[in-house]
Design a protein around this motif. Structure first.
Motif, PDB file in Angstrom:
ATOM      1  N   ARG A  81     -45.938  82.382  42.253  1.00  0.00           N
ATOM      2  CA  ARG A  81     -47.094  81.759  42.919  1.00  0.00           C
ATOM      3  C   ARG A  81     -46.794  80.340  43.360  1.00  0.00           C
ATOM      4  N   LEU A  82     -45.773  79.699  42.766  1.00  0.00           N
ATOM      5  CA  LEU A  82     -45.435  78.323  43.121  1.00  0.00           C
ATOM      6  C   LEU A  82     -44.349  78.227  44.183  1.00  0.00           C
ATOM      7  N   ASN A  83     -43.787  79.332  44.596  1.00  0.00           N
ATOM      8  CA  ASN A  83     -42.741  79.326  45.615  1.00  0.00           C
ATOM      9  C   ASN A  83     -43.381  79.437  46.999  1.00  0.00           C
ATOM     10  N   GLU A  84     -43.475  78.315  47.678  1.00  0.00           N
ATOM     11  CA  GLU A  84     -44.145  78.249  48.985  1.00  0.00           C
ATOM     12  C   GLU A  84     -43.490  79.159  50.024  1.00  0.00           C
ATOM     13  N   GLU A  85     -42.180  79.384  49.921  1.00  0.00           N
ATOM     14  CA  GLU A  85     -41.448  80.177  50.907  1.00  0.00           C
ATOM     15  C   GLU A  85     -41.374  81.658  50.539  1.00  0.00           C
ATOM     16  N   GLY A  86     -41.782  82.002  49.328  1.00  0.00           N
ATOM     17  CA  GLY A  86     -41.616  83.366  48.849  1.00  0.00           C
ATOM     18  C   GLY A  86     -42.685  84.337  49.314  1.00  0.00           C
ATOM     19  N   TYR A  87     -42.542  85.581  48.883  1.00  0.00           N
ATOM     20  CA  TYR A  87     -43.487  86.637  49.240  1.00  0.00           C
ATOM     21  C   TYR A  87     -44.826  86.506  48.502  1.00  0.00           C
ATOM     22  N   ARG A  88     -44.774  86.031  47.266  1.00  0.00           N
ATOM     23  CA  ARG A  88     -45.965  85.886  46.418  1.00  0.00           C
ATOM     24  C   ARG A  88     -46.662  87.221  46.149  1.00  0.00           C
ATOM     25  N   PHE A  89     -45.870  88.223  45.772  1.00  0.00           N
ATOM     26  CA  PHE A  89     -46.437  89.512  45.381  1.00  0.00           C
ATOM     27  C   PHE A  89     -47.370  89.315  44.194  1.00  0.00           C
ATOM     28  N   ARG A  90     -48.457  90.100  44.146  1.00  0.00           N
ATOM     29  CA  ARG A  90     -49.471  89.992  43.092  1.00  0.00           C
ATOM     30  C   ARG A  90     -49.733  91.378  42.518  1.00  0.00           C
ATOM     31  N   THR A  91     -49.560  91.508  41.224  1.00  0.00           N
ATOM     32  CA  THR A  91     -49.636  92.806  40.555  1.00  0.00           C
ATOM     33  C   THR A  91     -50.821  92.865  39.600  1.00  0.00           C
ATOM     34  N   GLY A  92     -51.583  93.944  39.684  1.00  0.00           N
ATOM     35  CA  GLY A  92     -52.723  94.130  38.797  1.00  0.00           C
ATOM     36  C   GLY A  92     -52.903  95.600  38.443  1.00  0.00           C
ATOM     37  N   TRP A  93     -53.933  95.866  37.688  1.00  0.00           N
ATOM     38  CA  TRP A  93     -54.255  97.229  37.263  1.00  0.00           C
ATOM     39  C   TRP A  93     -55.058  97.958  38.333  1.00  0.00           C
ATOM     40  N   LEU A  94     -54.799  99.234  38.472  1.00  0.00           N
ATOM     41  CA  LEU A  94     -55.589 100.166  39.269  1.00  0.00           C
ATOM     42  C   LEU A  94     -55.753 101.394  38.388  1.00  0.00           C
ATOM     43  N   GLY A  95     -56.785 101.364  37.533  1.00  0.00           N
ATOM     44  CA  GLY A  95     -56.923 102.401  36.508  1.00  0.00           C
ATOM     45  C   GLY A  95     -55.812 102.235  35.483  1.00  0.00           C
ATOM     46  N   GLU A  96     -55.071 103.293  35.248  1.00  0.00           N
ATOM     47  CA  GLU A  96     -53.945 103.241  34.304  1.00  0.00           C
ATOM     48  C   GLU A  96     -52.619 102.973  35.005  1.00  0.00           C
ATOM     49  N   GLU A  97     -52.661 102.830  36.322  1.00  0.00           N
ATOM     50  CA  GLU A  97     -51.466 102.509  37.092  1.00  0.00           C
ATOM     51  C   GLU A  97     -51.541 101.047  37.505  1.00  0.00           C
ATOM     52  N   THR A  98     -50.435 100.545  38.016  1.00  0.00           N
ATOM     53  CA  THR A  98     -50.402  99.177  38.512  1.00  0.00           C
ATOM     54  C   THR A  98     -50.289  99.206  40.030  1.00  0.00           C
ATOM     55  N   VAL A  99     -50.713  98.117  40.658  1.00  0.00           N
ATOM     56  CA  VAL A  99     -50.690  98.077  42.119  1.00  0.00           C
ATOM     57  C   VAL A  99     -50.359  96.675  42.617  1.00  0.00           C
ATOM     58  N   THR A 100     -49.610  96.644  43.711  1.00  0.00           N
ATOM     59  CA  THR A 100     -49.354  95.429  44.473  1.00  0.00           C
ATOM     60  C   THR A 100     -49.543  95.785  45.938  1.00  0.00           C
ATOM     61  N   TYR A 101     -50.278  94.946  46.661  1.00  0.00           N
ATOM     62  CA  TYR A 101     -50.462  95.128  48.098  1.00  0.00           C
ATOM     63  C   TYR A 101     -49.715  94.013  48.815  1.00  0.00           C
ATOM     64  N   TYR A 102     -49.115  94.342  49.946  1.00  0.00           N
ATOM     65  CA  TYR A 102     -48.407  93.312  50.711  1.00  0.00           C
ATOM     66  C   TYR A 102     -48.333  93.719  52.177  1.00  0.00           C
ATOM     67  N   GLU A 103     -48.606  92.756  53.045  1.00  0.00           N
ATOM     68  CA  GLU A 103     -48.478  93.002  54.478  1.00  0.00           C
ATOM     69  C   GLU A 103     -47.297  92.201  55.006  1.00  0.00           C
ATOM     70  N   PRO A 104     -46.188  92.877  55.321  1.00  0.00           N
ATOM     71  CA  PRO A 104     -45.020  92.153  55.824  1.00  0.00           C
ATOM     72  C   PRO A 104     -45.337  91.442  57.149  1.00  0.00           C
ATOM     73  N   SER A 105     -44.708  90.305  57.337  1.00  0.00           N
ATOM     74  CA  SER A 105     -44.878  89.589  58.605  1.00  0.00           C
ATOM     75  C   SER A 105     -43.866  90.145  59.613  1.00  0.00           C
ATOM     76  N   PRO A 106     -44.033  89.826  60.871  1.00  0.00           N
ATOM     77  CA  PRO A 106     -43.080  90.300  61.882  1.00  0.00           C
ATOM     78  C   PRO A 106     -41.633  89.861  61.610  1.00  0.00           C
ATOM     79  N   LYS A 107     -41.430  88.774  60.853  1.00  0.00           N
ATOM     80  CA  LYS A 107     -40.056  88.325  60.575  1.00  0.00           C
ATOM     81  C   LYS A 107     -39.338  89.227  59.564  1.00  0.00           C
ATOM     82  N   HIS A 108     -40.061  90.085  58.861  1.00  0.00           N
ATOM     83  CA  HIS A 108     -39.460  90.997  57.882  1.00  0.00           C
ATOM     84  C   HIS A 108     -39.002  92.274  58.582  1.00  0.00           C
TER      85      HIS A 108
END
Length: 161
Positions: A25-52
């Motif tokens: 979360r402190l890396n200004e240049e990074g992806y800043r993936f965020r992981t949480g619970w979705l029931g008993e599974e885990t989830v991360t959402y991310y929308e890549p930018s055109p540079k990826h």
């Protein structure tokens, strides 16, 4: 479809451990993936930018590998934190994991302009070692599968050890 994690495990990482290019979360240049619970599974959402980009119209595979990697270690932290009786936002610092093993299988090219969703299933294999299987979707299309083995990082970590 819900497409955000309100309180991610990465929000609670101590500042010394919040610099990862993928999920720090402190890396200004990074992806800043965020992981949480979705029931008993885990989830991360991310929308890549055109540079990826790999080739026009498709996401770079290294981003997918980073997503699997950070989602895996974040999922390990979530699972052990819950096992210890806590949830994100509880005020307790969560355990931090490092990657012992990373395996990614690319099933289909990942299209640009789509929200990515990483879904993890966590399995404890040792008190200090956890395994996460990860599926990465672009909308409803399964594009990649991976496996991460994470190892608990000591609460103090010296750079020269």
């Amino acid at each position: 479809m819900k497409n955000e994690v309100v309180h991610a495990i990465q929000d609670d990482y101590p500042d010394d451990f919040a610099w990862c290019f993928g999920c720090g979360r402190l890396n200004e240049e990074g992806y800043r993936f965020r992981t949480g619970w979705l029931g008993e599974e885990t989830v991360t959402y991310y929308e890549p930018s055109p540079k990826h980009i790999a080739i026009p119209g498709f996401v770079y595979g290294g981003l997918i590998a980073s997503l699997v990697d950070c989602h895996g270690t974040g999922s390990c932290a979530l699972a052990l934190h819950r096992k210890n009786g806590f949830e994100p936002g509880s005020g307790e610092a969560p355990p931090r994991f490092v990657t012992a093993s990373l395996n990614v299988n690319y099933l289909k090219p990942t299209p640009q302009g789509k929200l990515l969703k990483a879904v993890g299933k966590v399995e404890e294999i040792h008190p200090k070692k956890w395994k996460v299987t990860v599926e990465v979707f672009a909308d409803e299309t399964l594009c990649a599968m991976g496996e991460v083995v994470g190892v608990v990082m000591p609460s103090t970590f010296a750079q020269n050890e």
